[in-house]
Design a protein around this motif. Sequence first.
Motif: not given
Length: 370
Positions: A310-332
């Motif tokens: 994935i990082r070969k195609t675009h930027p990906f920050i694991l900590a940011e992904f996990l933070g947004f995942s928490f936000i989405h799971e909480t919202a759901a």
Amino acid sequence: MLSIIIPTRERAGTLKYTLASVLDQASQDYEVIISDNVSEDDTARVVSDKNDPRIKYYRTSARLSMCDNYEFALSKARGQYVIIIGDDDAAIPGMLDFLIARLRVLAEPVIHMWPLHIYDWPVGDSNAKATYVAPQIAESILDLKVKACGVVRLGGWKYYELPSPYHAAIPRYILDALCERTGRVFHSTQPDVFTAMAIPAFADQAINIGKTVTLNGRSAKSNGLGFVKRGALPNIERFISEYGNYAFHQSLYGGTTSMANMIPDAVLKAKDMFPEVYGDVVFNYSAMWAYIARLNFVKHSNIISNLIDIRKTHPFILAEFLGFSFIHETAALRRTILNQLGMSKRGEEYLADDIHGFVKLLSQNSQFRR
């Protein structure tokens, strides 16, 4: 004054009730454009049985992609404003009359949008359900450019809070300007997502009138229900395949499903087309992955296991992904709890086996009258 466009394909069973709701208005100052995408069921008969001069029926000469069918339907519309609804959606009785009266007295045309109810049709052993009954809210103004840039920063999340021709009244001159600039109105595999992100290049504001005019229906064959019922996902794969050798945005990871890429692709293509709106606003790919995981188009574990590629195609920050995942799971989780505590019980008052019956019951409640 108004064109209601209903693109359809082999959903005569729901289209019958959608049409009944759209025609349940007193005004004659609107047309209903039916764009039949070579249906092989009773669609033509359902339309002719209505025998209403407001209906204009057109049948494509060959099977078209969703975007091409939308484009074909729009070419037949004559209204100063355009609303597109699905063939399992509906209009509230009398609310098109209300909207047309508003539009007629405006000094200048302006986008009108509204809160959306969600009605789930009976599917298999599941009864019909009012999944969400949107409360009436105070009228407000939405800054389209600010909102659209926010969607980019969130990786595509909340695109649905922007108006598009799908369930909003868009002045025709805006769609004509979009067509003149880009060669057509609908791009990508997601016509509603793309136009939601494109319209801010041609308009600064939209009015949210706070009262529902049209609403979402989700039936067994609909893509909308496919987002929440995994058994309907083959419908999504099928309609994407009808675009032929469609190329998703070059920055997206090709090792995932087309379903995972379809919403980000529409956002990114609009971003590229309209630099005057999006300028240096950075698309957040880490947030994007969290959003499409929330939609169940890809699993969190698959994302993490493919991190290097994935990082070969675009930027990906694991900590940011996990933070947004928490936000989405909480919202759901919050949405699920609200539905269980309030909305689902409230929706039981309006239980009906078809969407026209649902909106008739809803319109009888003083809380939702004009």
